[in-house]
Enzyme design. Structure first.
Site, PDB file in Angstrom:
ATOM      1  N   ARG A 153       0.826  -1.218   0.000  1.00  0.00           N
ATOM      2  CA  ARG A 153       0.000   0.000   0.000  1.00  0.00           C
ATOM      3  C   ARG A 153       0.850   1.254   0.000  1.00  0.00           C
ATOM      4  NH1 ARG A 153      -5.167  -0.025   1.800  1.00  0.00           N
ATOM      5  NH2 ARG A 153      -4.811   1.788   3.119  1.00  0.00           N
ATOM      6  N   ASP A 168      -4.304   7.860   5.806  1.00  0.00           N
ATOM      7  CA  ASP A 168      -4.718   6.736   6.626  1.00  0.00           C
ATOM      8  C   ASP A 168      -4.158   6.945   8.036  1.00  0.00           C
ATOM      9  OD1 ASP A 168      -5.524   3.519   6.148  1.00  0.00           O
ATOM     10  OD2 ASP A 168      -4.399   4.086   7.933  1.00  0.00           O
TER      11      ASP A 168
END
Ligand SMILES: NC[C@H]1CCC[C@@H](CNc2ccc(C(N)=O)cn2)C1
Length: 245
Positions: A153, A168
């Site tokens: 990611r 995030d």
């Protein structure tokens, strides 16, 4: 980024790139996952890959020669890759370590089975032991897959919107804020007004406030090793003043 996984179940770990963002990332050539199976190097007619532990005791260990042959194959394919061994004795996997690993061009993950591998293989080939947490699994494969997902990611281009990688919560250290989508009124519970205000400054502030409050309420340990900005400090003080009432 290229991942090699030394595992008795290569078809399982290679499934990682057949769903979701990792499928697209693999199709776009941003990541690859290749299994290296010790069983491919078994010479006996039972194709055994385990061996009995010196000193007796329950269970078996991974056989040294077939396991080492697979490690060597992986190192030939990924010559610049450090070797990470998944085990409960390892360094705890967290977002800082994920981000550190994501800077590498390639990585080899050693997924143990049975009662583990011979310590001399660890000494000879393993650069870093990593633990997902204080629990025991049947093998290191799930740990390898979690690590590959978290690290992938962070590879530029894997997440459509790079901002979501940065925003995030754990990338910013705090727990994530609440999220809302349609309908505006769900069983009488409505979406917080601020999120529909179109005022991005206020929305960002609200999200940080929510992340901080959740972090304070659910994971106070996150505040031990983190220096807060003045904004974060004032937000937490505001939260504390409401708690004291
Ligand atoms: N002594 C059992 C142990 C020997 C070596 C191989 C592991 C595989 N299983 C794992 C691996 C990692 C984790 C974790 N917490 O990251 C949990 N479980 C099992």
């Amino acid at each position: 980024m290229r991942f090699g996984v030394v595992t008795l179940f290569p078809e399982w770990v290679e499934q990682l790139t057949s769903v979701g963002v990792l499928e697209r990332a693999s199709q776009n050539g941003l990541i690859s996952v290749t299994g290296f199976n010790p069983r491919d190097h078994a010479t006996d007619n039972h194709r055994s890959v385990d061996d009995r532990p010196f000193g007796g005791g329950p269970g078996m260990l991974m056989q040294v020669d077939t396991t080492e042959a697979a490690i060597i194959k992986a190192r030939e394919a990924l010559p610049n890759a450090p070797v990470v061994y998944l085990s409960p004795q390892g360094r705890a996997l967290n977002q800082p370590l994920v981000q550190e690993l994501a800077r590498l061009p390639e990585l080899i993950l050693l997924a143990g089975r049975y009662e583990g591998i011979d310590e001399r293989l660890v000494d000879e080939h393993v650069d870093l032991e990593v633990s997902l947490g204080d629990y025991v699994l049947s093998g290191g494969e799930l740990g390898a897959m979690v690590l590959i997902d978290a690290v992938s990611r962070m590879v530029p281009g894997v997440l459509g919107d790079q901002a979501s990688a940065e925003q995030d919560s754990f990338a910013a250290h705090w727990l994530d804020c609440p999220h809302f989508t349609r309908p505006v009124d769900y069983r009488g519970n409505t979406v917080p007004e601020v999120l529909r205000s179109g005022h991005h400054g206020r929305i960002e502030a609200w999200r940080l406030q929510q992340s901080l409050e959740r972090s304070w309420d659910r994971r106070p340990d996150l505040f031990e090793r983190k220096r807060l900005t003045t904004t974060e400090l004032s937000m937490i003080n505001e939260h504390l003043s409401t708690l004291e009432k």
